[in-house]
Design an enzyme around this catalytic site. Sequence first.
Site, PDB file in Angstrom:
ATOM      1  N   GLU A 188       0.913  -1.242  -0.035  1.00  0.00           N
ATOM      2  CA  GLU A 188      -0.069   0.091   0.036  1.00  0.00           C
ATOM      3  C   GLU A 188       1.083   1.197  -0.001  1.00  0.00           C
ATOM      4  OE1 GLU A 188      -2.930  -0.297   3.077  1.00  0.00           O
ATOM      5  OE2 GLU A 188      -3.918  -1.771   1.968  1.00  0.00           O
ATOM      6  N   GLU A 229      -4.334  -8.785   1.103  1.00  0.00           N
ATOM      7  CA  GLU A 229      -5.144  -8.510   2.148  1.00  0.00           C
ATOM      8  C   GLU A 229      -6.927  -8.418   1.945  1.00  0.00           C
ATOM      9  OE1 GLU A 229      -4.186  -4.971   4.390  1.00  0.00           O
ATOM     10  OE2 GLU A 229      -2.182  -5.157   4.017  1.00  0.00           O
TER      11      GLU A 229
HETATM   12  C1  GAL Z   1      -4.205  -2.051   5.369  1.00  0.00           C
HETATM   13  C2  GAL Z   1      -2.990  -2.054   5.825  1.00  0.00           C
HETATM   14  C3  GAL Z   1      -2.832  -2.833   7.044  1.00  0.00           C
HETATM   15  C4  GAL Z   1      -3.682  -2.344   8.293  1.00  0.00           C
HETATM   16  C5  GAL Z   1      -5.157  -2.892   7.454  1.00  0.00           C
HETATM   17  C6  GAL Z   1      -6.292  -2.452   8.445  1.00  0.00           C
HETATM   18  O1  GAL Z   1      -4.490  -1.108   4.555  1.00  0.00           O
HETATM   19  O2  GAL Z   1      -2.369  -2.530   4.738  1.00  0.00           O
HETATM   20  O3  GAL Z   1      -1.517  -2.791   7.611  1.00  0.00           O
HETATM   21  O4  GAL Z   1      -3.627  -1.327   8.619  1.00  0.00           O
HETATM   22  O5  GAL Z   1      -5.222  -1.634   6.321  1.00  0.00           O
HETATM   23  O6  GAL Z   1      -7.372  -2.308   7.827  1.00  0.00           O
END
Ligand code: GAL
Length: 944
Positions: A439, A514
Site C-alpha cells: 500500500e 489482504e
Molecule cells: C491495510 C494495511 C494494514 C492494516 C489494514 C487495516 O490498509 O495494509 O497494515 O492497516 O489496512 O484495515
Amino acid sequence: MKTISLKALLLYFVCLISIHSFAQDKQERQLILIDKDWRFSLGHSYETQKDFGHAEGYFSYLSKTGFGDGPAAPGFDDRAWRKLDLPHDWAVEQDFSEKGSFSHGFKAAGKGFPEKSIGWYRKKITIPESDLGKIISLKFDGVFRNSKVFFNGHFLGTEESGYNGFEYDVTAYVNYGGENTIVVRADASMEEGWFYEGAGIYRHVYLQKTNPLHIISNGTYVIAEIKNSNAGVTAEVTIENKGNYKGSIEIVQTILDPSGKQVSSISENTLAPDFYKTAKITSKLQVLNPLLWDIDTPNLYLLQTQIKQEGKIIDSYETNFGIRTIRFDAEKGFFLNGKPLKLKGTNNHQDHAGIGTALPDELQYYRIKKLKEMGCNGYRCSHNPPTPELLDACDKLGMLVIDETRLMGINDYHLNDLKRMIERDRNHPSVFCWSVGNEEWNIEGGIVGERITNIMQGFSKSIDPTRPVTIGISSGFKSGISSVVEIMGYNYMGNGDIDAHRNEFKNQSGMGTEEGSTFATRGIYFTDDANHYQSAYDKKPRPTFYSIEEGWKFYAARPYLAGMFIWTGFDYRGEPTPYGWPSVTSYFGMMDLCGFPKDNVFYLKSWWQNEPVLHLMPHWNWKGMEGKEIDVWVYSNCDEVELFLNQKSLGKKKMEQYGHLEWKVKYAPGTLQAIGYKNDRKILTEIQKTTEDPESIKLLVDAQNPLKANVAVVTVEVLDKKGLQVPTANNEITFSIKGGKILGVGNGDPTSLEKDTFIDDITLVSITNLKEQRLSETNLPQEQPSYSQNNWVTAFKDRDYKNQALSYAYQGEFDLKNNSKNNSVNFFYKKIGVEAVIFVNGNKVTASAEDAQKYILKTDILKEGKNIIYIIVKPLQKIKDWDVMNTDPGIIQVITPSDPWKRKLFNGYAQIIIQKDESDSDVILSASAKGLKADVLNINLKNK
Ligand code: GAL
C-alpha cells in the site's frame, strides 16, 4: 605524535591472526546464545544527563574509537540496573496512556515519552585467551530500533530498522582471557510501522566464533530442482578469509535426509580467497527420490558444509532446506509440488498477549499451530521481515510464507534491506514469495511506482531467481505497480475491480494479499459502541470492505486467484479501528491477542480444511433476555444441520457451500443443540448450555511442546458447579508460581488496560547537592560527628590533588518518593576515597556481604522526602597527573515489589505464559480468586 601506517597495522594484525590461527585450526565455529543475564535501564532521548551522561564526552565515540561514554564505557557501574534475560520488550511492561500512540496500542513508551523511549542493555562476557586468532562476532536477530552497539567502549555501528538482523566483528577489540562488555542503546522514539512494534532487544543475540577462513553468515544458498523424481541440488557457499592463509582448501557439502541419513556428498578443491575477500563455490549434488516438503509433510533436509584446510575441518555450517516446487499460473492459481493449492492465508504482526514482541521461540510454534488448526496454509509477514524462528516454525509445521520488506525504494537503504532479507531467508522452503511493498499510496498508481517495482523485482531475482515477487496494492488496480508487478497483490476487493484488472493483464498471476479487516470481539454477540465491543457475527465492516464469508466466496470462485490472506490471523496491539482510546488492540483478528478463537475461526475451519466441523454461536447465557430473539448461527461443512432448543427442533437447514446457517431463536435457558448430517447420517453434535455462576478455576496447559520447551501457554477458565465452562465470566484471578516465572498475562479484551507484566519497579535515585569538608583526622569516625554547617563547600570543586586533606567528609541528599516498608533500598557506592564510613540520616550503615561497595539501607532509617547521607573517607591520590578521578558517590536503588500477578477473565478466558527456571523441579502454577475454588497445576517442562 608518532604515526603508524595503516599498512603496518594491518600487517601486525595479520601476523597476530596467523600466529594464533595455527593453534586454533581444529576448532570449528561456535554460535553461543547470549540471551541471559543482561542489565537494563531506561535512559532519555534528549537529556544526556538522564541518559547517564552518554554522548557528553569532549571526544565523541564517533571520531575516536573506544570513546563510548556513559553506559557505553566498559567501566560504567550498572550494578543498580535491573537484571533480565532476552528477548525483552520494555514497551509492553509500561502502563497505558491516552497520550500514547494509537498505532502502538497506547503504551506509555516510545514516541512522545522521551524518558521511556531509550533502553540501555549491558552484558559482560568472558572470552578465553584460547579464542585469540578466531573471528569473534556479535549477532543480533533484531533490536527495536535505531540500535547503537558498543563493545569494550568501541562503537560498532547503528542499525536503524527494528526488523533487520545484523552482525559486528569484534575480533580486534576483545580482551582475551578477561572480561568484555557489550552495550546496546536502543532508541524507540520513532515508529516504523503503524502497528505495535515493541521496544528493545526483542530477538535473540549470539556470540559467534569462527576460523578466520569461514563461511559468512547466511552464506549458503540451496536450490533443489526436481527432474524425473530425483532432485538436483545446487549448493552455493560464500566463504571469507579474514586471515592470511593462502593455498588450497576443500569444500565438502553433505546432504542428510529427514531421518538424518547421509544421502549425498561432494567435495571441491579451491583456493582460499585473499585477505578480507570472499569467494563463492558452487557444488552440485543429487538426492534420489526425495521426500518433498509440503504443508502436510514438511520434510526437511540438512546441508552440511565444511571447509577443510590441509585435511582438517576448520569450519562447518548447517543449512536446513526443503525440496519442493512452486509455481504460479495466471489461469489456475498456485501450485505446490505440481498440485494446485489454494492459498488460505492470514496476515500477521509479531506481538502476542502479555509479552509484546518478545516472543520466546515456543510462541512461534504455538501461533503457527493455531493458524494451521484453522485450515490456514499461508502467512504473510506484514509488513517487515520476521524473526528467523518464525520461519523455522513455518518450515517445520508446514506453512507457506510471504516474506515482506519494509520500505520501497531503489537506494542502498532499501535494496540492502531487501538483500539481507532474501539472503537470510531464501533457504526456507516455507517462503514461496517475496513482497517488496505494501500500500504505497504515494506511488502505487503511477510511473514512479512502476519504475521502483521493476528495479526491486529485478534486484530480488538477482539474489533469488526461484521465487516470484508481489506487492500489496490498495488504491485501484489499474496502472502503476499493478501493471508490472509479477504477482498482483490485491489488498481488498473493495478497492478496485479485480476481474477487470485480470481481464486487462491476462498473463499476470494474482492473489488477495489482504482481505477482511472485519471487526469482531471474542465472545461478544451484540455490538456495544459505548464499551467498544464489536459483535463476533461475521459482517461487512465498512462500505469498501467485505465480510470473511463474502471474501472467501469471491476468491474461492476464481481459479485464477491463487488465494487470499485475511487481515489478520491474530489481533495485535494498536490499530484499534473502528475505535480509539481506551481500546488498545485491533479487532481484525480471526483470533484474539492470546490466540483464543473468535467464531470466524470456525467459518474458516469449515471451508479451509477437510475435517468435519460443527460450530454453534452464541453461548447460551442470556439472563434477562428470556423470550427475546437471538441470532443463532452455525458454521459447518456438514450437508445439513438441525437445531434444537431444549430438545425441540427448530428446523433442519441445508448448508450452502462456503456459507453458514442462521436461525432466530427466542431465548429460554437450557440447551441449544445442533446436529450435523453428512449423506443423511448424523455425524456431529454441538451444544451450548446455559451455565450457572462460576464455582472453580481451571488451568489448562497447551498440550503441544514442539521444542521440548521450557515455556508453556496456560489457559485459565472457570467452571460452574456442573463443570461447565462459563463463557461470560470476568473474575479476576491471581497467580503464583514456583520453579519458574510468569512472562506475561492476557485475556484478549481489546479494551483491557490491565497490566501485561508484574515486575518489581526499580527506581534509581541520585545523590545531589554533594558538599565536602576538609578534615585533619586520619581515624574515620564510628558515629556521625556533627560538622559545622559553615564549612561545607561544593564537593571536588577546584580540588588540588597535590594538596589534599588527610580525610574528607561528604554530605549529600537523596529524595525518596515513598518509604514503604516493602521497598528494598540499596546504595551502590562508587569509590570517592579509601576506607569509607557511611551514615544515612545519622545511622552508620555497613557494606553487604556480597559486595563491599553495596549498602543495604533498611527502611526504618529512611524517610519519605529528603534523606541525608555522609560519606567519610581518606582521599584517593592521583598517580599520574592526567588520571581522571571518580567524583560520583554512586546511586540509590529503590526496588518496589510488584503486586501479585493477576488478570481478569474476558468472556470466560485468560492466558498466562510461563517459563521454567533452571532447577530440576516441576513448575507449580496456582490460581485463586475471591469466592472461587483455586486450582494448582503441576507442569512438567524441560530445562533449556
Ligand atoms: C491495510 C494495511 C494494514 C492494516 C489494514 C487495516 O490498509 O495494509 O497494515 O492497516 O489496512 O484495515
